[in-house]
Scaffold this motif. Structure first.
Motif, PDB file in Angstrom:
ATOM      1  N   GLY A   6      13.325  -7.588 -18.307  1.00 48.07           N
ATOM      2  CA  GLY A   6      12.119  -6.817 -18.552  1.00 48.07           C
ATOM      3  C   GLY A   6      12.424  -5.588 -19.386  1.00 48.07           C
ATOM      4  O   GLY A   6      13.578  -5.297 -19.707  1.00 48.07           O
ATOM      5  N   ALA A   7      11.382  -4.869 -19.733  1.00 47.78           N
ATOM      6  CA  ALA A   7      11.527  -3.650 -20.521  1.00 47.78           C
ATOM      7  C   ALA A   7      12.343  -2.614 -19.750  1.00 47.78           C
ATOM      8  O   ALA A   7      12.181  -2.452 -18.547  1.00 47.78           O
ATOM      9  CB  ALA A   7      10.151  -3.085 -20.854  1.00 47.78           C
ATOM     10  N   CYS A   8      13.235  -1.953 -20.477  1.00 49.42           N
ATOM     11  CA  CYS A   8      14.126  -0.972 -19.851  1.00 49.42           C
ATOM     12  C   CYS A   8      14.726  -0.120 -20.965  1.00 49.42           C
ATOM     13  O   CYS A   8      15.222  -0.671 -21.954  1.00 49.42           O
ATOM     14  CB  CYS A   8      15.214  -1.705 -19.068  1.00 49.42           C
ATOM     15  SG  CYS A   8      16.295  -0.625 -18.127  1.00 49.42           S
ATOM     16  N   THR A   9      14.706   1.203 -20.813  1.00 47.78           N
ATOM     17  CA  THR A   9      15.174   2.066 -21.889  1.00 47.78           C
ATOM     18  C   THR A   9      16.340   2.988 -21.529  1.00 47.78           C
ATOM     19  O   THR A   9      16.768   3.771 -22.363  1.00 47.78           O
ATOM     20  CB  THR A   9      14.013   2.934 -22.426  1.00 47.78           C
ATOM     21  OG1 THR A   9      13.523   3.747 -21.358  1.00 47.78           O
ATOM     22  CG2 THR A   9      12.909   2.073 -23.004  1.00 47.78           C
ATOM     23  N   SER A  10      16.844   2.896 -20.298  1.00 51.38           N
ATOM     24  CA  SER A  10      17.931   3.800 -19.910  1.00 51.38           C
ATOM     25  C   SER A  10      18.685   3.258 -18.696  1.00 51.38           C
ATOM     26  O   SER A  10      18.217   2.342 -18.016  1.00 51.38           O
ATOM     27  CB  SER A  10      17.377   5.185 -19.561  1.00 51.38           C
ATOM     28  OG  SER A  10      16.602   5.112 -18.378  1.00 51.38           O
ATOM     29  N   ALA A  11      19.817   3.867 -18.427  1.00 48.49           N
ATOM     30  CA  ALA A  11      20.599   3.490 -17.245  1.00 48.49           C
ATOM     31  C   ALA A  11      19.813   3.776 -15.973  1.00 48.49           C
ATOM     32  O   ALA A  11      19.879   3.005 -15.007  1.00 48.49           O
ATOM     33  CB  ALA A  11      21.925   4.248 -17.233  1.00 48.49           C
ATOM     34  N   ASP A  12      19.045   4.855 -15.969  1.00 51.78           N
ATOM     35  CA  ASP A  12      18.234   5.175 -14.788  1.00 51.78           C
ATOM     36  C   ASP A  12      17.159   4.117 -14.556  1.00 51.78           C
ATOM     37  O   ASP A  12      16.911   3.711 -13.423  1.00 51.78           O
ATOM     38  CB  ASP A  12      17.588   6.561 -14.924  1.00 51.78           C
ATOM     39  CG  ASP A  12      18.607   7.685 -14.778  1.00 51.78           C
ATOM     40  OD1 ASP A  12      19.680   7.443 -14.173  1.00 51.78           O
ATOM     41  OD2 ASP A  12      18.333   8.794 -15.270  1.00 51.78           O
ATOM     42  N   GLU A  13      16.518   3.671 -15.631  1.00 55.99           N
ATOM     43  CA  GLU A  13      15.514   2.610 -15.496  1.00 55.99           C
ATOM     44  C   GLU A  13      16.171   1.308 -15.043  1.00 55.99           C
ATOM     45  O   GLU A  13      15.565   0.535 -14.313  1.00 55.99           O
ATOM     46  CB  GLU A  13      14.763   2.394 -16.810  1.00 55.99           C
ATOM     47  CG  GLU A  13      13.729   3.452 -17.088  1.00 55.99           C
ATOM     48  CD  GLU A  13      12.907   3.157 -18.332  1.00 55.99           C
ATOM     49  OE1 GLU A  13      12.846   1.989 -18.782  1.00 55.99           O
ATOM     50  OE2 GLU A  13      12.309   4.107 -18.858  1.00 55.99           O
ATOM     51  N   ALA A  14      17.404   1.069 -15.481  1.00 50.26           N
ATOM     52  CA  ALA A  14      18.134  -0.134 -15.054  1.00 50.26           C
ATOM     53  C   ALA A  14      18.352  -0.104 -13.544  1.00 50.26           C
ATOM     54  O   ALA A  14      18.192  -1.129 -12.871  1.00 50.26           O
ATOM     55  CB  ALA A  14      19.466  -0.244 -15.793  1.00 50.26           C
ATOM     56  N   LYS A  15      18.681   1.054 -13.009  1.00 53.76           N
ATOM     57  CA  LYS A  15      18.868   1.192 -11.557  1.00 53.76           C
ATOM     58  C   LYS A  15      17.577   0.864 -10.814  1.00 53.76           C
ATOM     59  O   LYS A  15      17.591   0.189  -9.786  1.00 53.76           O
ATOM     60  CB  LYS A  15      19.339   2.603 -11.209  1.00 53.76           C
ATOM     61  CG  LYS A  15      20.762   2.882 -11.612  1.00 53.76           C
ATOM     62  CD  LYS A  15      21.144   4.319 -11.324  1.00 53.76           C
ATOM     63  CE  LYS A  15      22.504   4.644 -11.905  1.00 53.76           C
ATOM     64  NZ  LYS A  15      22.847   6.060 -11.778  1.00 53.76           N
ATOM     65  N   VAL A  16      16.457   1.347 -11.339  1.00 49.01           N
ATOM     66  CA  VAL A  16      15.155   1.072 -10.725  1.00 49.01           C
ATOM     67  C   VAL A  16      14.847  -0.421 -10.815  1.00 49.01           C
ATOM     68  O   VAL A  16      14.374  -1.032  -9.846  1.00 49.01           O
ATOM     69  CB  VAL A  16      14.042   1.912 -11.398  1.00 49.01           C
ATOM     70  CG1 VAL A  16      12.665   1.478 -10.923  1.00 49.01           C
ATOM     71  CG2 VAL A  16      14.265   3.395 -11.131  1.00 49.01           C
ATOM     72  N   PHE A  17      15.130  -1.016 -11.967  1.00 48.40           N
ATOM     73  CA  PHE A  17      14.897  -2.450 -12.158  1.00 48.40           C
ATOM     74  C   PHE A  17      15.681  -3.257 -11.126  1.00 48.40           C
ATOM     75  O   PHE A  17      15.146  -4.147 -10.462  1.00 48.40           O
ATOM     76  CB  PHE A  17      15.299  -2.864 -13.580  1.00 48.40           C
ATOM     77  CG  PHE A  17      14.967  -4.284 -13.920  1.00 48.40           C
ATOM     78  CD1 PHE A  17      13.797  -4.599 -14.582  1.00 48.40           C
ATOM     79  CD2 PHE A  17      15.837  -5.326 -13.598  1.00 48.40           C
ATOM     80  CE1 PHE A  17      13.475  -5.906 -14.901  1.00 48.40           C
ATOM     81  CE2 PHE A  17      15.537  -6.635 -13.904  1.00 48.40           C
ATOM     82  CZ  PHE A  17      14.345  -6.934 -14.556  1.00 48.40           C
ATOM     83  N   LEU A  18      16.964  -2.943 -10.967  1.00 47.54           N
ATOM     84  CA  LEU A  18      17.808  -3.662 -10.013  1.00 47.54           C
ATOM     85  C   LEU A  18      17.354  -3.431  -8.577  1.00 47.54           C
ATOM     86  O   LEU A  18      17.372  -4.357  -7.762  1.00 47.54           O
ATOM     87  CB  LEU A  18      19.265  -3.271 -10.187  1.00 47.54           C
ATOM     88  CG  LEU A  18      19.884  -3.833 -11.462  1.00 47.54           C
ATOM     89  CD1 LEU A  18      21.116  -3.067 -11.867  1.00 47.54           C
ATOM     90  CD2 LEU A  18      20.201  -5.302 -11.275  1.00 47.54           C
TER      91      LEU A  18
END
Length: 115
Positions: free
Chosen positions: A20-32
């Motif tokens: 999915g859409a993701c623009t940063s390492a912080d967003e990656a943490k939320v995605f996971l």
């Protein structure tokens, strides 16, 4: 978030791919964290991922050494930026050797073909 479950099975190991859409390492943490809210994904052996956020490659092998780099290379080839891809593996009890990299590639290709 888009998830394709049960796409590959080999010697007891099972694979899924999400993204999915993701623009940063912080967003990656939320995605996971969101992905792991599903009990099945929380219990997975590996949730390996890659992300090209702007010009910065970010990856996490999650114990599946080298798999994050495989995902990054495929993202680079597709020039897909600001989009995370997570390959999930449930270990089936038998080592897959180099086949595990082929399975990661196949899972990412499966996802990319459905974008």
């Amino acid at each position: 978030m888009q998830t394709f479950d049960g796409i590959i099975s080999d010697r007891g190991s099972k694979y899924a791919v999400s993204g999915g859409a993701c623009t940063s390492a912080d967003e990656a943490k939320v995605f996971l964290k969101t992905l792991r809210k599903t009990k099945k994904f929380a219990k997975a052996t590996h949730n390996t991922w890659g992300l090209l956020a702007g010009d910065t490659p970010i990856k996490n092998d999650d114990g599946e050494s080298g798999a994050g780099m495989v995902i990054l290379r495929m993202l680079e080839r597709e020039e897909l930026r600001n989009h995370i891809i997570v390959v999930t593996r449930w270990y089936g009890g038998k080592h897959l050797g180099g086949d595990r990299f082929r399975h990661v590639q196949d899972a990412v290709r499966y996802y990319l073909d459905r974008l």
